[in-house]
Design an enzyme around this catalytic site. Sequence first.
Site, PDB file in Angstrom:
ATOM      1  N   GLY A   1       0.830  -1.199   0.000  1.00 40.72           N
ATOM      2  CA  GLY A   1       0.000   0.000   0.000  1.00 40.72           C
ATOM      3  C   GLY A   1       0.860   1.243   0.000  1.00 40.72           C
TER       4      GLY A   1
ATOM      5  N   ASP B   1      -2.794  -6.837  -7.265  1.00 36.26           N
ATOM      6  CA  ASP B   1      -3.747  -7.011  -6.172  1.00 36.26           C
ATOM      7  C   ASP B   1      -3.030  -7.737  -5.039  1.00 36.26           C
ATOM      8  OD1 ASP B   1      -5.771  -7.604  -4.427  1.00 36.26           O
ATOM      9  OD2 ASP B   1      -6.924  -8.827  -5.828  1.00 36.26           O
TER      10      ASP B   1
ATOM     11  N   TYR C   1     -16.612   4.790  14.031  1.00 32.42           N
ATOM     12  CA  TYR C   1     -15.291   4.234  13.748  1.00 32.42           C
ATOM     13  C   TYR C   1     -14.974   3.079  14.696  1.00 32.42           C
ATOM     14  CZ  TYR C   1     -10.734   4.023  11.626  1.00 32.42           C
ATOM     15  OH  TYR C   1      -9.638   3.586  10.930  1.00 32.42           O
TER      16      TYR C   1
ATOM     17  N   LYS D   1     -10.532  -3.338  12.956  1.00 32.49           N
ATOM     18  CA  LYS D   1      -9.294  -2.891  13.597  1.00 32.49           C
ATOM     19  C   LYS D   1      -8.969  -3.754  14.823  1.00 32.49           C
ATOM     20  CE  LYS D   1      -8.602   0.362  10.643  1.00 32.49           C
ATOM     21  NZ  LYS D   1      -7.552   0.182   9.606  1.00 32.49           N
TER      22      LYS D   1
ATOM     23  N   THR E   1      -7.061  11.302   3.918  1.00 31.97           N
ATOM     24  CA  THR E   1      -6.719  10.266   2.951  1.00 31.97           C
ATOM     25  C   THR E   1      -7.957   9.920   2.137  1.00 31.97           C
ATOM     26  OG1 THR E   1      -7.282   8.413   4.416  1.00 31.97           O
ATOM     27  CG2 THR E   1      -5.041   9.305   4.579  1.00 31.97           C
TER      28      THR E   1
END
Length: 408
Positions: free
Chosen positions: A57, A120, A246, A255, A288
């Site tokens: 990334g 990918d 979030y 997360k 972002t």
Amino acid sequence: MSLRQIEPKQRGFLIVNSHPEGAAQTVRRMWESTPAHTPAHTPARTDGRRPVALVLGHSAGYGLATLLTGLRRHGIRGIGVAFEAPDTGRRTATAGWYRTAAAARLAAAEGHDIRFVNTDAFSIDAKTHVADLLEQHYGPVDYLIYSLAAPRRTDPATGDVHHSVIKSLHHAYEAPALDFSADDPKVAWARIEPGTEDETRATVAVMGGDDWAMWVHALAARGLLAQDFTTVALTYVGSEVTAPVYRQGTIGAAKEHLEQTARDLNTSSLLKEKDGRAFTVVAGAAVTQASSAIPSIALYTAFLRTVLGEDGFRTTTEQASDLWDQLEGHTPLVLDDAGRIRLDGWELDDHVQDRVRALWADPERGLEEAQAGAAWFMSQVRELYGWGVEGTDYDHPVETETPWPSGR
């Protein structure tokens, strides 16, 4: 050659084309803001080599910042992986494509050994190809940086395609958000529906730690984990005012899975055999492409920028520099009780959050005080695609067919 006069195609936060020179200029700015490495920042390996890093990334956000600061400040070598689209004639290449080309030029000019792969990263083929390149050119990996952000992932074992969703858990949630549909930003209210169990599982499958662990296992199977191997995955905690959408939502479930993956990796024989370590890294707020899609995050970030001002709001480059200094042992690790590396103390400072909460309590009035912060946020979104970047000439045709750098 494909010289074209282009203009931004935008609706709200959605921009569907990119400016090659503007995107390149943002990379040059990040590069120049990072001090070049010195002997004090050049790691001393027992075999005399510079560290090998694999950055997954690398073309945007914290992945890009980590790549650039690692190259310029610590002299890393290795491979960057991203999944970007080229110019089609009808549409420009993605901004990440142009940023990668710019990063390659800057690295080559200073003699850095870095290759870039467009693939990918979730696929088995990507892991095999990258491992082949590592064997051919670099050898074992010292650092695996995991900073992938994608809306969907195909499970390589089953072929199932999982789609992530941005939803609350257990109950619907209404939150103020920034609306840029008019000339001046205003407050709108977003209703966020609760995710189902299937949607939550799918979000975890995309954004959790499964693929991160697969990369570690793939490298280990090829003998490509260096002694004292370190891997980190970027994550975010954020403020209590954004928690319902979030950390307490479907993204938060993913997360938490990412953080559990770090704990599992740390107890695995793969890392123990190499005296290795795995961390999640809690970065601070940033503009972002991923964060701009999350309801209420834009307004929160505009308020945060208003409270902190230009000097107090830490850039991704500044935070990535802090991360490398901690990983390389130049500064102590800043760990919380959960063993996560923390880069977000500037954001979650009690005094800062008290002032943000005061703006959030009455968002319409808060936005009146934070007009400059809202304008800054939108300018940052445009810069993600290479638009509105200082020093860029938008009045003349530009070459849009930029080749992908070597590495493949």
